[in-house]
Design a protein around this motif. Structure first.
Motif, PDB file in Angstrom:
ATOM      1  N   ALA A   1     -37.128   7.219   4.813  1.00 21.11           N
ATOM      2  CA  ALA A   1     -37.378   6.506   3.569  1.00 21.11           C
ATOM      3  C   ALA A   1     -37.977   7.414   2.500  1.00 21.11           C
ATOM      4  O   ALA A   1     -37.682   7.273   1.310  1.00 21.11           O
ATOM      5  N   LEU A   2     -38.814   8.381   2.922  1.00 20.34           N
ATOM      6  CA  LEU A   2     -39.410   9.298   1.951  1.00 20.34           C
ATOM      7  C   LEU A   2     -38.348  10.164   1.294  1.00 20.34           C
ATOM      8  O   LEU A   2     -38.413  10.433   0.086  1.00 20.34           O
ATOM      9  N   ALA A   3     -37.370  10.595   2.073  1.00 20.05           N
ATOM     10  CA  ALA A   3     -36.299  11.417   1.515  1.00 20.05           C
ATOM     11  C   ALA A   3     -35.460  10.614   0.522  1.00 20.05           C
ATOM     12  O   ALA A   3     -35.092  11.112  -0.551  1.00 20.05           O
ATOM     13  N   ALA A   4     -35.164   9.349   0.860  1.00 22.43           N
ATOM     14  CA  ALA A   4     -34.386   8.503  -0.038  1.00 22.43           C
ATOM     15  C   ALA A   4     -35.147   8.242  -1.335  1.00 22.43           C
ATOM     16  O   ALA A   4     -34.569   8.258  -2.429  1.00 22.43           O
ATOM     17  N   ARG A   5     -36.445   8.019  -1.205  1.00 22.10           N
ATOM     18  CA  ARG A   5     -37.255   7.780  -2.411  1.00 22.10           C
ATOM     19  C   ARG A   5     -37.330   9.028  -3.278  1.00 22.10           C
ATOM     20  O   ARG A   5     -37.269   8.944  -4.508  1.00 22.10           O
ATOM     21  N   LYS A   6     -37.449  10.198  -2.631  1.00 25.32           N
ATOM     22  CA  LYS A   6     -37.507  11.456  -3.386  1.00 25.32           C
ATOM     23  C   LYS A   6     -36.203  11.685  -4.133  1.00 25.32           C
ATOM     24  O   LYS A   6     -36.204  12.099  -5.310  1.00 25.32           O
TER      25      LYS A   6
END
Length: 271
Positions: free
Chosen positions: A214-219
């Motif tokens: 999820a952090l990668a998608a948000r970034k």
């Protein structure tokens, strides 16, 4: 294949109409054989106690001209009796999207004549408009249909998006207040503590932080720039022109991939 059609069976309660009983089968009945004709009538005509008879039929055509760009926008906190249209004085003002992340934002006008705090509106920079935002999801089995001249034209939907009020301007203001409060708490007269720092060398591969899930998608969503889009109000000529693109360009017959019984079983399994 851009377009296709399927014949539907027509049933009539009137005993005088028998020649249009079936469009799917080529049935030949000898007029000299009254017994065979009466038997056929009994087998094909609906029962008198049928409370759900087929009353009409129409051809179905499949269009794909807008299938790659067709989306459904839903407004969960907005009643369907109050659409965002120019005729109601509430048109969509701006539309922007992040194609790779699937983020969508629209700006809609705010009624500033009642239940409106002008002071906070100026503070947050939301004087006369509100932003609605959402993320597109891939649709499964959704289609948009248009009836015209006794025909049904269907176009597959690529995705759907539920647009809800977005309060990013409030979040930015709160973040700014936190940063100000943090700087005020720091005592500039306090001497800085001297510490020993150990220097290390990292390769170029380790220089950037790594994200996953999820952090990668948000970034990725934060790094992607919004693309401004043009919104056509439903009552404009441009909107009617696009609506005509939902009509099939040809009349090629649709070949069913299942029997009627198999189709009913598929529907029953999804209920």
């Amino acid at each position: 294949m851009d377009a296709s059609s399927v014949p539907f069976e027509i049933k009539e309660e009137d005993e005088e109409v028998t020649k249009d009983i079936s469009l799917a089968a080529d049935i030949s009945v000898s007029t000299s054989d009254a017994v065979a004709k009466d038997s056929l009538r009994e087998n094909l005509m609906p029962a008198e106690d049928d409370d759900d008879p087929i009353v009409t039929s129409f051809p179905i055509y499949l269009s794909s001209r807008l299938a790659s760009n067709l989306h459904i926008f839903q407004y969960p906190v907005r009643p369907n009796t109050r659409p965002y249209t120019g005729s109601r004085g509430e048109p969509v003002l701006d539309l922007r999207t992040k194609p790779q992340s699937g983020l969508i934002q629209v700006d809609v006008p705010i009624n500033t004549t009642q239940f409106y705090d002008h002071e906070k509106g100026e503070k947050w920079g939301a004087v006369d408009r509100q932003t609605l935002g959402g993320v597109t999801t891939t649709s499964d089995g959704y289609m948009i249909g248009i009836f015209k001249n006794g025909e049904l034209h269907l176009t597959p939907v690529k995705g759907t998006c539920q647009l809800r009020p977005s309060f990013t301007y409030v979040d930015k203001d709160a973040q700014t207040e936190k940063e100000i409060a943090r700087s005020v708490k720091q005592d500039p007269t306090k001497p800085t503590e001297i510490r020993a720092v150990q220097m290390t060398v990292k390769s170029s591969d380790d220089s950037a932080p790594r994200y996953s899930g999820a952090l990668a998608a948000r970034k990725r969503a934060e790094d992607e720039e919004y693309v401004e889009m043009r919104w056509y109000d439903k009552d404009t000529e441009d909107a009617w022109y696009l609506a005509d693109q939902l009509l099939s360009a040809s009349r090629e017959p649709l070949i069913p991939a299942t029997t009627k019984d198999e189709y009913i079983d598929l529907i029953r399994d999804k209920i």
